[in-house]
Design an enzyme around this catalytic site. Structure first.
Site, PDB file in Angstrom:
ATOM      1  N   CYS A 176      21.195 -13.262  12.771  1.00 13.95           N
ATOM      2  CA  CYS A 176      21.318 -12.119  11.873  1.00 13.95           C
ATOM      3  C   CYS A 176      21.027 -12.542  10.425  1.00 13.95           C
ATOM      4  O   CYS A 176      19.914 -12.906  10.095  1.00 13.95           O
ATOM      5  CB  CYS A 176      22.693 -11.487  12.034  1.00 13.95           C
ATOM      6  SG  CYS A 176      22.807  -9.816  11.374  1.00 13.95           S
ATOM      7  N   HIS A 177      22.029 -12.509   9.539  1.00 17.40           N
ATOM      8  CA  HIS A 177      21.828 -12.988   8.168  1.00 17.40           C
ATOM      9  C   HIS A 177      22.053 -14.502   8.049  1.00 17.40           C
ATOM     10  O   HIS A 177      21.823 -15.071   6.973  1.00 17.40           O
ATOM     11  CB  HIS A 177      22.761 -12.266   7.196  1.00 17.40           C
ATOM     12  CG  HIS A 177      22.387 -10.827   6.958  1.00 17.40           C
ATOM     13  ND1 HIS A 177      22.877  -9.801   7.727  1.00 17.40           N
ATOM     14  CD2 HIS A 177      21.570 -10.243   6.041  1.00 17.40           C
ATOM     15  CE1 HIS A 177      22.381  -8.645   7.299  1.00 17.40           C
ATOM     16  NE2 HIS A 177      21.579  -8.886   6.279  1.00 17.40           N
ATOM     17  N   GLU A 231      17.458  -3.831   7.218  1.00 17.48           N
ATOM     18  CA  GLU A 231      18.195  -3.867   5.952  1.00 17.48           C
ATOM     19  C   GLU A 231      18.154  -2.503   5.266  1.00 17.48           C
ATOM     20  O   GLU A 231      19.167  -2.008   4.759  1.00 17.48           O
ATOM     21  CB  GLU A 231      17.594  -4.937   5.041  1.00 17.48           C
ATOM     22  CG  GLU A 231      18.575  -5.563   4.079  1.00 17.48           C
ATOM     23  CD  GLU A 231      19.552  -6.510   4.744  1.00 17.48           C
ATOM     24  OE1 GLU A 231      20.725  -6.099   4.933  1.00 17.48           O
ATOM     25  OE2 GLU A 231      19.173  -7.632   5.067  1.00 17.48           O
TER      26      GLU A 231
END
Length: 374
Positions: free
Chosen positions: A157-158, A188
């Site tokens: 993910c991030h 996003e």
């Protein structure tokens, strides 16, 4: 002669037992470092933190495959997750595990770590990862050292934000010329607008800038990139596969793990978007195995980014599947928009009129109906 053959057979069995024991001992001695953001405050209301769901799913993969786990954050000590549902089965299992919760409540500082202690590193996502992990030079060094000593680097993910400034001994970026992914620009813009204005960079853009060969699937659907000893996952639904790939890369045959409702649901959505109409029947045959409301919400968001007739139809199919279960006028209006997009104005008008029959003052329905020229 017979006794000699029996003795040889016994010795061979003993050797096999010893070999298997050594393999097991080797796997249980392996340790994985899990890294979480320490940026979060007030469950993500004041500042974003890490995703507990991602942490829980990955940790359970490691635990069930007999891997030891340490947890670190840039500053060490207690860390704050974004708001999550503690009733989910995977979260319950972790919350009731005192050993791992003690480590999570008192994380190691990345500055005190030694790469030689770890066979791999797994970087948990959450929007907090965009704020403190890329600036942590100690973390960058640990990641580079683990990779260069033939260890495994994984992020979801991030989490890949921690990789963007990691350089190897030859001066090249770790992600350069490697297949890589992470939370996409499109995801996003749909789901991350609250904190996006405060980001120093967009993750997809920065990974490409560093030379990564960025790849992805549709919004919020599982996608995992594996190249050499680098494993990256696009979003929360990719967590289990990223963790499992790390286990496999360590030479361990992963033990089967029970699937989770949210992952099953996203897998079903991926089938439908891929043109597999059997997915519709699978949902109808076993609705209790899936999160039907999530199917509808996914369709709602999917229409927002749809650009082709096929995509409009996919969004309509997903929303229609959840229409009765959700019974939500906002979803009904979105269904009408999808019907209009595919050119069926009469169906759109019928949908809007049904909303107004029970909610005659529902402005979104009134506004859209006024624009339809039948």
């Amino acid at each position: 002669m017979q006794n000699a053959k029996q003795l040889i057979s016994i010795l061979l069995v003993l050797l096999l037992i010893i070999a298997n024991t050594e393999v097991l001992a080797k796997s249980t001695d392996l340790k994985v470092l899990m890294v979480v953001s320490g940026y979060g405050q007030q469950q993500g209301k004041e500042a974003p933190g890490y995703e507990f769901d991602e942490f829980a799913k990955a940790y359970l993969v490691f635990k069930h495959n007999n891997l030891l786990v340490d947890i670190a954050s840039p500053q060490g000590g207690p860390v704050e997750a974004d708001r999550y549902d503690p009733s989910k089965l995977y979260n319950q299992e972790v919350l009731t595990d005192p050993s791992i919760m003690a480590k999570l409540d008192n994380t190691l500082s990345t500055a005190q770590l030694t790469a030689d202690d770890y066979a791999g590193v797994f970087i948990v996502g959450g929007k907090g990862a965009m704020f403190d992990l890329p600036k942590d030079t100690s973390l960058q060094q640990i990641i580079a050292d683990i990779y260069q000593q033939q260890g495994i680097v994984a992020a979801v993910c991030h989490g890949p934000a921690a990789l963007v400034d990691v350089k190897l001994a030859d001066g090249s970026y770790l992600v350069a010329n490697k297949a890589v992914n992470g939370f996409t620009n499109q995801e996003e813009n749909l789901f991350g607008t609250k904190w996006m204005k405060d980001f120093a960079f967009m993750l997809e853009d920065k990974l490409v800038e560093r030379g990564g060969k960025f790849q992805s699937s549709d919004i919020m659907l599982e996608h995992v990139a594996v190249e050499e000893r680098l494993i990256t996952g696009q979003n929360p639904s990719s967590t289990v596969v990223v963790a499992t790939e790390l286990v496999k890369s360590l030479g361990i045959k992963p033990k089967p793990l029970a699937s989770y409702e949210d992952d099953r649901t996203l897998g079903l959505i991926a089938q439908l978007l891929g043109g597999d109409l059997n997915a519709v029947q699978a949902l109808k045959n076993a609705p209790d195995q899936y999160n039907i409301k999530f199917v509808g919400m996914y369709g709602y968001q999917y229409l927002e980014k749809a650009k082709s007739q096929q995509e409009y139809q996919h969004a309509l199919t997903l929303m229609t599947l959840a229409q009765v279960a959700m019974n939500n006028p906002k979803l009904e209006v979105q269904i009408a928009k999808a019907q209009h997009k595919i050119g069926d104005k009469h169906a759109a008008a019928d949908t809007l009129n049904k909303i107004l029959a029970t909610k005659p003052d529902f402005k979104p329905a009134l506004d859209m109906l006024s624009t339809l020229s039948l």
